[in-house]
Write an enzyme that holds these catalytic residues in place. Structure first.
Site, PDB file in Angstrom:
ATOM      1  N   ASP A  39     -10.322   1.174   3.555  1.00 20.27           N
ATOM      2  CA  ASP A  39      -9.464   1.644   2.467  1.00 20.27           C
ATOM      3  C   ASP A  39      -8.379   2.584   3.001  1.00 20.27           C
ATOM      4  O   ASP A  39      -8.666   3.537   3.721  1.00 20.27           O
ATOM      5  CB  ASP A  39     -10.312   2.377   1.426  1.00 20.27           C
ATOM      6  N   SER A  89      -6.126   2.232  -5.352  1.00 19.24           N
ATOM      7  CA  SER A  89      -7.269   1.420  -4.948  1.00 19.24           C
ATOM      8  C   SER A  89      -7.858   0.629  -6.110  1.00 19.24           C
ATOM      9  O   SER A  89      -8.423  -0.451  -5.893  1.00 19.24           O
ATOM     10  CB  SER A  89      -8.348   2.307  -4.323  1.00 19.24           C
ATOM     11  N   ASP A 273      -9.411   6.343   3.790  1.00 19.02           N
ATOM     12  CA  ASP A 273      -8.379   6.725   2.820  1.00 19.02           C
ATOM     13  C   ASP A 273      -8.377   8.224   2.567  1.00 19.02           C
ATOM     14  O   ASP A 273      -7.316   8.860   2.537  1.00 19.02           O
ATOM     15  CB  ASP A 273      -8.625   5.967   1.514  1.00 19.02           C
TER      16      ASP A 273
END
Length: 459
Positions: A39, A89, A273
């Protein structure tokens, strides 16, 4: 035909006709899919992690190894959402999960309330086992985008309730606060509710390793996201109680692979992330390597199994870090290998009662970086007015200020602190991968996965 449907069908037709019909006809159908998401991984993150592993361990990453050895089909992917060129996301995972672009913040729900059935529900209805593992809360945006419908990614208690009803086979990650009666707003004991529904429940690494595989599995190992890998490696208690992403992936595969009809597993390195948002280079590189270790577990399984399509990608870039020019680059970059703790760990250790001298000592001990007196003083100034609101940085700690100071010591620069609109890396290995064209939209992967496994796109 509606304009949206015309273009959507046109793009999917590109996938279907990307290779000659003779090749398509000879393509082996995948029984299983392992979908791996680092991510918030910018291209610079992928590159630096490979350099970091080469210089520290003498070999590159498993991801880049696939490219070096010409073992993967590779493409670029457009990641936009329905509301922005820069996706979050939730919308990104929904593009894969529901096959339609939705507004940022939404999980498989369109701007006008349209509901799109998530892909794990489709695969489960087709008889396959399904699940998700992640290093952030299991109710977070990326796993949830494969699983549920919700107008808001922030409705994590409701998302957890949906997981109970949907009865997926494996769900593991962080987020005990969402399941515990002590921290839920409604004071409901969701852990007990899962046990009452005949789930095997694990709340630490030891329990996970002893799980029985004859029941669905819920594993939740930390109040929020799991601790950063760099910090975990310095704490014997964390190493005993918190599983790695690779360990969770191995456990999930052991459970899911019992189904003769196959399985679909999503694996997320979610704290790549989080560390990118924080411009935390020690956290970022070690989280990317933890993801790469999980990728190795998936690749080993797929090679032995022979019926598994492995998909490797990210949902969007974040902060676009990179190794920058200037003197002492090699020495500076290698300094990161000596980091004992993340910026997150250090900044959360500092209090307003500390002195600049104490802060200088802390950074030298934990990262081998000697801050200037005015830099240490500038860090300390932030602790006189901490703010407890926010998502990724609830205390408004000086992450970006610190990262700017560290450039002189690490030679790693950052373009910002938020998601980016980059076209991102997409790689595939296994049956069906040969049908991947060189450029796709994120929504194309929904139909691609269904076609690769021969599952009808219903609902």
């Amino acid at each position: 035909m509606k304009r949206r449907d015309f273009f959507r069908q046109g793009t999917l037709a590109t996938i279907a006709t990307a290779v000659p019909a003779s090749v398509q006809a000879g393509t082996k159908q995948a029984r299983n899919i392992i979908f791996l998401v680092s991510d918030g991984m910018s291209t610079g993150t992928l590159n630096m992690a490979d350099l970091y592993r080469q210089r520290r361990e003498g070999h590159g990453t498993h991801w880049l190894g696939l490219y070096r050895e010409n073992k993967a089909r590779r493409a670029l992917m457009d990641t936009a959402s329905a509301s922005s060129l820069v996706t979050d996301s939730a919308a990104a995972s929904s593009s894969w999960g529901g096959g339609v672009r939705v507004p940022n913040g939404s999980l498989n729900v369109g701007a006008n309330g349209e509901v799109y059935r998530p892909i794990l529900q489709k695969f489960k209805a087709a008889g396959k086992s399904v699940g998700c593992v992640t290093t952030v809360p299991i109710t977070h945006a990326t796993p949830a985008g494969f699983c549920v419908n919700s107008k808001s990614r922030g409705s994590m208690e409701d998302i957890a309730d949906q997981y109970l009803t949907l009865r997926f086979d494996v769900m593991m990650g962080g987020g005990t606060d969402v399941f515990s009666k002590e921290t839920r707003k409604d004071k409901r004991d969701l852990f007990q509710a899962f046990r009452d529904k005949d789930f095997s429940v694990a709340v630490n690494r030891d329990e996970m390793l002893k799980l029985s595989f004859d029941k669905p599995i819920l594993g939740v190992f930390h109040p929020d996201g799991l601790p950063y890998m760099l910090d975990r490696e310095q704490d014997e208690n964390l190493k005993k109680t918190i599983p790695t992403l690779a360990e969770m992936t191995k456990t999930a595969l052991a459970r899911l692979s019992r189904n003769p009809k196959g399985f679909v597993l999503q694996v997320e390195g979610g704290k790549v992330d989080w560390s990118a948002h924080a411009n935390d280079i020690g956290g970022l590189l070690n989280e990317q390597l933890a993801f790469d270790d999980a990728l190795k577990v998936a690749l080993d399984f797929a090679e032995k199994d022979g019926n598994t399509l492995v998909i490797i990608t990210t949902d969007h870039g974040n902060s676009n870090p990179g190794l920058c020019g200037g003197g002492n680059i090699n020495v500076n970059f290698d300094r990161i290998q000596k980091f004992r703790h993340t910026n997150d760990w250090i900044l959360n250790k500092i209090t307003r009662e500390d002195t600049p001298a104490r802060i200088t000592e802390l950074f030298e001990a934990e990262q081998g970086i000697v801050l200037k007196p005015d830099e240490a003083k500038a860090i300390l100034e932030n602790y006189t007015h901490l703010d407890e609101s926010g998502v990724y940085n609830a205390r408004k700690l000086p992450f970006q200020k610190l990262a700017a100071m560290q450039v002189a010591h690490t030679s790693v620069g950052w373009a910002g602190k938020d998601h980016s609109a980059d076209f991102v890396e997409l790689a595939m290995v296994g049956p069906g991968s040969e049908l991947l064209p060189p450029f796709v939209k994120n929504t194309d992967l929904h139909t691609f996965m269904l076609r690769a496994t021969g599952v009808k796109n219903e609902g």
